[in-house]
Write a protein that holds these residues in place. Structure first.
Motif, PDB file in Angstrom:
ATOM      1  N   ASP A 176       0.803  -1.223   0.000  1.00  0.00           N
ATOM      2  CA  ASP A 176       0.000   0.000   0.000  1.00  0.00           C
ATOM      3  C   ASP A 176       0.832   1.268   0.000  1.00  0.00           C
ATOM      4  OD1 ASP A 176      -2.173  -1.648   0.110  1.00  0.00           O
ATOM      5  OD2 ASP A 176      -2.518  -1.401   2.264  1.00  0.00           O
ATOM      6  N   VAL A 177       2.049   1.194   0.559  1.00  0.00           N
ATOM      7  CA  VAL A 177       2.839   2.418   0.715  1.00  0.00           C
ATOM      8  C   VAL A 177       4.160   2.304  -0.040  1.00  0.00           C
ATOM      9  CG1 VAL A 177       3.832   4.039   2.375  1.00  0.00           C
ATOM     10  CG2 VAL A 177       1.790   2.742   2.986  1.00  0.00           C
ATOM     11  N   SER A 178       5.136   1.673   0.583  1.00  0.00           N
ATOM     12  CA  SER A 178       6.449   1.575  -0.053  1.00  0.00           C
ATOM     13  C   SER A 178       7.200   0.402   0.548  1.00  0.00           C
ATOM     14  CB  SER A 178       7.261   2.862   0.161  1.00  0.00           C
ATOM     15  OG  SER A 178       7.617   2.974   1.507  1.00  0.00           O
ATOM     16  N   LYS A 179       8.252   0.001  -0.117  1.00  0.00           N
ATOM     17  CA  LYS A 179       9.032  -1.158   0.320  1.00  0.00           C
ATOM     18  C   LYS A 179       9.768  -0.903   1.632  1.00  0.00           C
ATOM     19  CE  LYS A 179      12.307  -4.584  -1.416  1.00  0.00           C
ATOM     20  NZ  LYS A 179      13.170  -4.984  -2.542  1.00  0.00           N
ATOM     21  N   THR A 180       9.954   0.370   2.012  1.00  0.00           N
ATOM     22  CA  THR A 180      10.711   0.663   3.220  1.00  0.00           C
ATOM     23  C   THR A 180      10.040   0.102   4.469  1.00  0.00           C
ATOM     24  OG1 THR A 180       9.588   2.794   3.396  1.00  0.00           O
ATOM     25  CG2 THR A 180      11.722   2.748   2.273  1.00  0.00           C
ATOM     26  N   ALA A 181       8.741  -0.189   4.391  1.00  0.00           N
ATOM     27  CA  ALA A 181       8.045  -0.721   5.558  1.00  0.00           C
ATOM     28  C   ALA A 181       8.563  -2.098   5.945  1.00  0.00           C
ATOM     29  CB  ALA A 181       6.541  -0.796   5.293  1.00  0.00           C
ATOM     30  N   LEU A 182       9.266  -2.766   5.014  1.00  0.00           N
ATOM     31  CA  LEU A 182       9.782  -4.103   5.289  1.00  0.00           C
ATOM     32  C   LEU A 182      11.175  -4.074   5.923  1.00  0.00           C
ATOM     33  CD1 LEU A 182       8.646  -6.082   2.112  1.00  0.00           C
ATOM     34  CD2 LEU A 182       7.673  -6.146   4.409  1.00  0.00           C
ATOM     35  N   ASP A 183      11.732  -2.879   6.072  1.00  0.00           N
ATOM     36  CA  ASP A 183      13.029  -2.758   6.715  1.00  0.00           C
ATOM     37  C   ASP A 183      12.799  -2.815   8.218  1.00  0.00           C
ATOM     38  OD1 ASP A 183      15.654  -2.305   7.277  1.00  0.00           O
ATOM     39  OD2 ASP A 183      15.582  -0.153   6.886  1.00  0.00           O
ATOM     40  N   VAL A 184      13.050  -3.961   8.807  1.00  0.00           N
ATOM     41  CA  VAL A 184      12.660  -4.174  10.197  1.00  0.00           C
ATOM     42  C   VAL A 184      13.872  -4.361  11.102  1.00  0.00           C
ATOM     43  CG1 VAL A 184      10.436  -5.182   9.608  1.00  0.00           C
ATOM     44  CG2 VAL A 184      12.437  -6.665   9.832  1.00  0.00           C
ATOM     45  N   VAL A 185      13.674  -4.078  12.397  1.00  0.00           N
ATOM     46  CA  VAL A 185      14.689  -4.287  13.417  1.00  0.00           C
ATOM     47  C   VAL A 185      14.040  -5.002  14.594  1.00  0.00           C
ATOM     48  CG1 VAL A 185      16.080  -2.291  12.778  1.00  0.00           C
ATOM     49  CG2 VAL A 185      14.233  -2.016  14.446  1.00  0.00           C
ATOM     50  N   ALA A 186      14.868  -5.665  15.377  1.00  0.00           N
ATOM     51  CA  ALA A 186      14.390  -6.292  16.611  1.00  0.00           C
ATOM     52  C   ALA A 186      14.371  -5.247  17.715  1.00  0.00           C
ATOM     53  CB  ALA A 186      15.305  -7.455  17.006  1.00  0.00           C
ATOM     54  N   ILE A 187      13.278  -5.205  18.464  1.00  0.00           N
ATOM     55  CA  ILE A 187      13.189  -4.278  19.587  1.00  0.00           C
ATOM     56  C   ILE A 187      14.156  -4.716  20.683  1.00  0.00           C
ATOM     57  CG2 ILE A 187      11.655  -3.360  21.376  1.00  0.00           C
ATOM     58  CD1 ILE A 187       9.339  -3.730  19.485  1.00  0.00           C
ATOM     59  N   ASP A 188      14.844  -3.750  21.264  1.00  0.00           N
ATOM     60  CA  ASP A 188      15.818  -4.070  22.306  1.00  0.00           C
ATOM     61  C   ASP A 188      15.132  -4.752  23.482  1.00  0.00           C
ATOM     62  OD1 ASP A 188      18.259  -4.223  23.503  1.00  0.00           O
ATOM     63  OD2 ASP A 188      18.248  -2.180  24.273  1.00  0.00           O
ATOM     64  N   SER A 207      18.482 -14.556  10.134  1.00  0.00           N
ATOM     65  CA  SER A 207      17.314 -14.300   9.306  1.00  0.00           C
ATOM     66  C   SER A 207      16.103 -15.053   9.849  1.00  0.00           C
ATOM     67  CB  SER A 207      17.588 -14.733   7.850  1.00  0.00           C
ATOM     68  OG  SER A 207      17.875 -16.128   7.809  1.00  0.00           O
ATOM     69  N   GLY A 208      14.971 -14.846   9.194  1.00  0.00           N
ATOM     70  CA  GLY A 208      13.757 -15.521   9.611  1.00  0.00           C
ATOM     71  C   GLY A 208      12.980 -14.724  10.636  1.00  0.00           C
ATOM     72  N   LEU A 209      11.906 -15.328  11.119  1.00  0.00           N
ATOM     73  CA  LEU A 209      11.049 -14.677  12.095  1.00  0.00           C
ATOM     74  C   LEU A 209      11.316 -15.242  13.491  1.00  0.00           C
ATOM     75  CD1 LEU A 209       7.613 -14.689  10.204  1.00  0.00           C
ATOM     76  CD2 LEU A 209       9.172 -12.747  10.496  1.00  0.00           C
ATOM     77  N   PRO A 210      11.192 -14.407  14.514  1.00  0.00           N
ATOM     78  CA  PRO A 210      11.272 -14.932  15.878  1.00  0.00           C
ATOM     79  C   PRO A 210      10.009 -15.750  16.196  1.00  0.00           C
ATOM     80  CG  PRO A 210      10.674 -12.591  15.895  1.00  0.00           C
ATOM     81  CD  PRO A 210      10.969 -12.954  14.465  1.00  0.00           C
ATOM     82  N   PRO A 211      10.050 -16.521  17.265  1.00  0.00           N
ATOM     83  CA  PRO A 211      11.122 -16.650  18.246  1.00  0.00           C
ATOM     84  C   PRO A 211      12.335 -17.394  17.685  1.00  0.00           C
ATOM     85  CG  PRO A 211       9.335 -18.174  18.748  1.00  0.00           C
ATOM     86  CD  PRO A 211       8.853 -17.301  17.636  1.00  0.00           C
ATOM     87  N   ARG A 217      11.213 -13.842  23.390  1.00  0.00           N
ATOM     88  CA  ARG A 217      10.178 -12.805  23.345  1.00  0.00           C
ATOM     89  C   ARG A 217      10.484 -11.729  22.311  1.00  0.00           C
ATOM     90  NH1 ARG A 217      10.412 -10.344  29.066  1.00  0.00           N
ATOM     91  NH2 ARG A 217      12.617 -10.463  28.488  1.00  0.00           N
ATOM     92  N   THR A 218      11.486 -11.943  21.466  1.00  0.00           N
ATOM     93  CA  THR A 218      11.885 -10.933  20.500  1.00  0.00           C
ATOM     94  C   THR A 218      10.729 -10.547  19.582  1.00  0.00           C
ATOM     95  OG1 THR A 218      14.174 -11.691  20.486  1.00  0.00           O
ATOM     96  CG2 THR A 218      13.443 -10.413  18.583  1.00  0.00           C
ATOM     97  N   CYS A 219      10.561  -9.228  19.398  1.00  0.00           N
ATOM     98  CA  CYS A 219       9.565  -8.701  18.463  1.00  0.00           C
ATOM     99  C   CYS A 219      10.282  -7.867  17.412  1.00  0.00           C
ATOM    100  CB  CYS A 219       8.544  -7.837  19.197  1.00  0.00           C
ATOM    101  SG  CYS A 219       7.487  -8.738  20.345  1.00  0.00           S
ATOM    102  N   LEU A 220       9.758  -7.918  16.192  1.00  0.00           N
ATOM    103  CA  LEU A 220      10.307  -7.126  15.101  1.00  0.00           C
ATOM    104  C   LEU A 220       9.373  -5.964  14.806  1.00  0.00           C
ATOM    105  CD1 LEU A 220      11.414  -9.966  12.632  1.00  0.00           C
ATOM    106  CD2 LEU A 220      12.698  -8.951  14.530  1.00  0.00           C
ATOM    107  N   ILE A 221       9.966  -4.852  14.399  1.00  0.00           N
ATOM    108  CA  ILE A 221       9.170  -3.666  14.093  1.00  0.00           C
ATOM    109  C   ILE A 221       9.851  -2.938  12.943  1.00  0.00           C
ATOM    110  CG2 ILE A 221      10.414  -2.178  15.724  1.00  0.00           C
ATOM    111  CD1 ILE A 221       7.715  -0.886  16.412  1.00  0.00           C
ATOM    112  N   SER A 222       9.071  -2.198  12.155  1.00  0.00           N
ATOM    113  CA  SER A 222       9.680  -1.467  11.051  1.00  0.00           C
ATOM    114  C   SER A 222      10.640  -0.431  11.602  1.00  0.00           C
ATOM    115  CB  SER A 222       8.605  -0.780  10.193  1.00  0.00           C
ATOM    116  OG  SER A 222       7.990   0.274  10.905  1.00  0.00           O
TER     117      SER A 222
END
Length: 238
Positions: A176-188, A207-211, A217-222
């Motif tokens: 819906d917006v742009s590819k930058t939304a897929l640039d994700v980091v793990a929350i400290d 790579s891959g998705l947590p856990p 408890r790692t969460c990813l966010i843009s």
């Protein structure tokens, strides 16, 4: 996990219903009611248990769930792990004994922990926590250990469910917006084990998705959202 097809299907469907309800206690009950006594296996847990035992360092959820480790009190060699043994009331008594308990008395655990760490040398805190752990320790039964593993499994499946849901939301946002939304980091994380794996992900070495391990408890966010909610990041996130 060594389950029959019928049990596997029943377990999956029941957990999906519990997941939609969003009640962690229901999710745990689903796991225990379906798996307890079934002879189920969890090879991934066994691998990680060996890994953490070799390092003598366990993640937050592994220490939080009673009866999971069954290793006794001497496993708490890190100060953060040791402090989890102490109750808030105990730490307030320790502070009062050294006239270090302020008024008004802090109510939040984090505030009390910070005061205790300031008032007591780390070596002394480790010894106090070790003695408390010895007093409190009772070796868990085989049944208690299995229940604990069921709780960890419920948590792990739920976290993977959240990670998959969030990944799909990011993909939709990207369309819906742009590819930058897929640039994700793990929350400290406040847990050193989780933080280490989050840092690996942020450096592109994981790579891959947590856990990333059972109970993680790692969460990813843009990246943009992370900057908005958490402020500037370290070099690993820049």
């Amino acid at each position: 996990m060594g389950l029959s097809s019928a049990l596997s299907d029943a377990f999956r469907d029941a957990f999906a219903r519990a997941d939609r309800a969003g009640d962690t206690r229901v999710q745990e009950n689903v796991v225990t009611s379906h798996l307890m006594g079934s002879g189920w296996k969890w090879p991934e847990f066994d691998r990680w248990a060996k890994h953490f035992a070799e390092k003598k360092q366990w993640p937050y959820m592994w220490l939080r769930i009673d009866g999971l480790l069954g290793l006794g009190p001497d496993v708490r060699q890190q100060i953060d792990d040791a402090l989890r043994v102490l109750k808030v009331a105990e730490m307030k008594e320790m502070l009062a004994s050294r006239q270090a308990l302020p008024k008004p008395v802090p109510r939040k655990r984090d505030e009390v922990v910070a005061l205790v760490r300031k008032s007591y040398p780390e070596a002394e805190l480790l010894e106090v926590a070790r003695q408390r752990a010895i007093e409190q320790y009772k070796a868990p039964t085989t049944e208690q250990i299995e229940i604990a593993e069921c709780k960890l499994l419920a948590h792990t499946i739920t976290m993977r469910s959240y990670a998959v849901r969030d990944a799909r939301n990011r993909e939709q946002l990207a369309r819906d917006v742009s590819k930058t939304a897929l640039d994700v980091v793990a929350i400290d994380s406040d847990d050193p084990v989780e933080r280490a794996y989050g840092d690996l992900f942020n450096r592109g070495e994981l790579s891959g998705l947590p856990p990333f391990f059972p109970g993680d408890r790692t969460c990813l966010i843009s990246r943009a959202a992370a900057d908005r909610c958490c402020g500037p990041k370290s070099d690993a996130r820049e």
